[in-house]
Scaffold this motif. Sequence first.
Motif, PDB file in Angstrom:
ATOM      1  N   LEU A   1      30.818  70.510  92.388  1.00  0.00           N
ATOM      2  CA  LEU A   1      29.606  70.190  92.899  1.00  0.00           C
ATOM      3  C   LEU A   1      28.691  70.362  92.396  1.00  0.00           C
ATOM      4  N   VAL A   2      27.861  68.809  92.013  1.00  0.00           N
ATOM      5  CA  VAL A   2      26.780  69.286  90.997  1.00  0.00           C
ATOM      6  C   VAL A   2      25.544  68.478  91.948  1.00  0.00           C
ATOM      7  N   TYR A   3      24.466  68.614  92.767  1.00  0.00           N
ATOM      8  CA  TYR A   3      24.196  67.949  93.540  1.00  0.00           C
ATOM      9  C   TYR A   3      22.373  67.896  93.034  1.00  0.00           C
ATOM     10  N   LEU A   4      21.948  67.338  92.216  1.00  0.00           N
ATOM     11  CA  LEU A   4      21.049  67.232  91.680  1.00  0.00           C
ATOM     12  C   LEU A   4      19.409  67.220  92.590  1.00  0.00           C
ATOM     13  N   VAL A   5      18.867  68.536  92.852  1.00  0.00           N
ATOM     14  CA  VAL A   5      17.917  68.244  93.742  1.00  0.00           C
ATOM     15  C   VAL A   5      17.008  67.698  93.272  1.00  0.00           C
ATOM     16  N   GLY A   6      16.230  67.784  92.158  1.00  0.00           N
ATOM     17  CA  GLY A   6      15.538  66.392  91.417  1.00  0.00           C
ATOM     18  C   GLY A   6      16.023  67.019  90.294  1.00  0.00           C
ATOM     19  N   PRO A   7      14.691  65.544  89.439  1.00  0.00           N
ATOM     20  CA  PRO A   7      15.051  65.555  88.246  1.00  0.00           C
ATOM     21  C   PRO A   7      14.934  66.486  87.428  1.00  0.00           C
ATOM     22  N   ALA A   8      14.830  67.537  87.948  1.00  0.00           N
ATOM     23  CA  ALA A   8      14.563  68.993  86.723  1.00  0.00           C
ATOM     24  C   ALA A   8      15.367  70.393  87.496  1.00  0.00           C
ATOM     25  N   THR A   9      15.949  70.331  88.496  1.00  0.00           N
ATOM     26  CA  THR A   9      16.927  71.054  89.336  1.00  0.00           C
ATOM     27  C   THR A   9      18.090  70.842  89.889  1.00  0.00           C
ATOM     28  N   ALA A  10      19.156  72.039  89.651  1.00  0.00           N
ATOM     29  CA  ALA A  10      20.171  71.236  90.574  1.00  0.00           C
ATOM     30  C   ALA A  10      20.671  72.790  91.137  1.00  0.00           C
ATOM     31  N   LEU A  11      22.096  72.288  91.510  1.00  0.00           N
ATOM     32  CA  LEU A  11      22.883  73.258  92.917  1.00  0.00           C
ATOM     33  C   LEU A  11      24.374  73.171  92.705  1.00  0.00           C
ATOM     34  N   LYS A  12      24.418  73.932  92.292  1.00  0.00           N
ATOM     35  CA  LYS A  12      26.001  73.887  91.533  1.00  0.00           C
ATOM     36  C   LYS A  12      27.712  74.774  92.260  1.00  0.00           C
ATOM     37  N   LEU A  13      28.257  73.968  92.835  1.00  0.00           N
ATOM     38  CA  LEU A  13      29.413  75.189  93.154  1.00  0.00           C
ATOM     39  C   LEU A  13      30.402  74.655  92.888  1.00  0.00           C
ATOM     40  N   LEU A  14      31.145  76.068  92.468  1.00  0.00           N
ATOM     41  CA  LEU A  14      32.313  75.366  91.243  1.00  0.00           C
ATOM     42  C   LEU A  14      33.688  76.492  91.696  1.00  0.00           C
ATOM     43  N   TYR A  15      34.326  75.998  91.438  1.00  0.00           N
ATOM     44  CA  TYR A  15      35.888  76.804  91.777  1.00  0.00           C
ATOM     45  C   TYR A  15      36.997  76.275  90.582  1.00  0.00           C
ATOM     46  N   GLY A  16      37.455  77.410  89.741  1.00  0.00           N
ATOM     47  CA  GLY A  16      38.425  77.317  88.749  1.00  0.00           C
ATOM     48  C   GLY A  16      38.928  78.251  88.750  1.00  0.00           C
ATOM     49  N   THR A  17      40.421  78.101  87.774  1.00  0.00           N
ATOM     50  CA  THR A  17      42.077  79.335  87.506  1.00  0.00           C
ATOM     51  C   THR A  17      42.055  79.022  86.746  1.00  0.00           C
TER      52      THR A  17
END
Length: 670
Positions: A431-447
């Motif tokens: 899940l990638v949330y673009l806080v602004g055009p220059a900042t991203a918050l990413k929540l990642l899960y994988g196996t």
Amino acid sequence: MTRSPPCAGSRRLALGMCLSFAWVGGTHAQADVAQLPLEQLMQMEVRTASRYLQSALEAPAAVSVVTAEDIRTFGYRNLAEILAGMRGLYMSYDRSYHYLGMRGFSTPGDYNTRVLLLVDGVRFNDNLYDQAPVGTDFPIDIDLIERVEFVPGPSAAVYGANAFFGVLNIITREGRQLKGAQLSTELGSHGHARLRFTLGTADGYGGDWLVSASRSTTRGEELYFPAYDTPGQNHGLAQRLDYDRSSSLFVKMRREGVTLSLSHGERAKGLPTAAFSQVFNDPRSRVVDSSTRMAAEYAGQWGPALHFTARLHGGQYRYVGDYVYDYPPVTANRDIGRGRWLGSELQWVSTAFQRHKISFGLDYRRDLDITQRNLDLAPEALLLDKSSRGDVLGIYLQDEVALRPDLVLHAGLRWGKHSDSKGSLHPRLGLVYLVGPATALKLLYGTAYRPPNAYERDYRVETPGGVVGTDRLRPERIRTTELVLEHAPSGASRALVTLFQSRVSHLLAIGDAPQPDRLMFSNAGNSVGVYGVETEVEQRLGPDVRLRLAYSWQRARDTLTRETLANSPRHLLKAQWSTAIGNADAAPWARGRLGLEAIGIGARNTLASRLPAHAVANLTYTTRLAGTEVSFGVYNLLDRRYADPASFEIRGDSILQDGRTLRLKLTHAF
């Protein structure tokens, strides 16, 4: 030993990163890059995270990138040195192969099986050991690399097996970038010499051609091993056994969406360590690696909303190890491994559905031959002769869904099956949330998973230092959760912080067998927990000065005993600084670029003791004289004495590394 609570370390790192973000933001404002267009703000693009091109800020991963400019600036001599300077990675060297550590995990004796190595998107791990060659056994000259992308974390949903702790993609240069012939030669410490000739051009029909051949030799140094310090074993001194001789050939052609490539490499490496219980200081002890790989790719647009990529690839790998044993009598033993394979990849990327970018594909590999032989040469006696074949099949589906203009969901699922194991499903969510055009918050899960390779599964030799039988081995498995905050206001500024947690089960490793002087593979009964924080700040201070700082705090330990794994440093610190030297009025030799790199690695457990923390610094100066690029490098600038942990097959628990070494490199373009 006093230990800091994990939460305390995390608070300190979080505070440091907040200050770092503030500093980057402040310098960004001073540089007045707010006036740059959006496409420049989004800056670099990467391909490895999702198997298609996307901006690094929007990719569902915390991607690290090293460019050809970085390689020249910091004087990297091989792929291992490139990786050693990247965030969260560290190297170990046992005087035979280089081993890559990721997020506090580098099992002694593992042949880089838990990282997937790609070259221009094509798998490079062999089908015998599943080994990713990252040292002098990597068969492509370092000067032919345009960029290196590393995607940390499990990526089995995208790439299948071996994408366990990360995916490494080497992107090679194009012929049109060279625009003619290039000759490079270098001389260095310990009798090192290297010669490369490269020809790159673009023809009148839109074709791009690159042909390159290289030859490298290193005499090596005399090495002292305390475990062999007896009169009958040359008082622990290994002489003329640290040599390294390699040659490589690389050919690449690209035209109208079709790319053809060929790589071939050969390397002979002396074995000064007397690994696998050999006779010490015998000049016959050595390993020889040779590999040939070919690939053909077609990429094209099948309409306005569908992109198609097809690849065919094949290769062969051969390993020959000459070992000397005193059974008695003293006998030369030869270990032979050979693998041949053919593979294909099909991928479709569709944007036909609004707010969706769907990719789906199929990967198939046919293992034509996997042969392992072991024999005594005189008197001749065959000890192992095992051959097998197999298939690997993977089918995957990914969807990049724009839930909102500033919120993107990445969902992927892959089904994979090896002919000697059951099929399995592996998901990936981001899940990638673009806080602004220059900042991203990413929540990642994988196996991810890693089934036993042919060497672990089938190699059985009942001799001193040999591997004996064991119970049926199970595939390793990992699941990882990761939180990433990335701030990239321009190509001149970048800051990142990553928090990760992984759990590894059925860890597969080599260790002592119940019989004396024998080894065996087995799955660990307990799981391993891995967690930590990675941070990085990069800033270009004007057009000529660049600074990059990276720090990692990590722990990898047995979840039951709470013991830290061997070769697992708690702290990693990387610092890189480069600047232009001189001005237009300075003498030609005084105008160039200076690159300084410092690498700090925390204390590490060996199999029997503990090695202290150490730091090394490397300095490189590059200039141009009469049309020739001149590079002078000093490695381990302060001549620090340090060692890496040794694995089970080596007597003694650590391997001393090189002190200060020098290199002079000349590159002339015609």
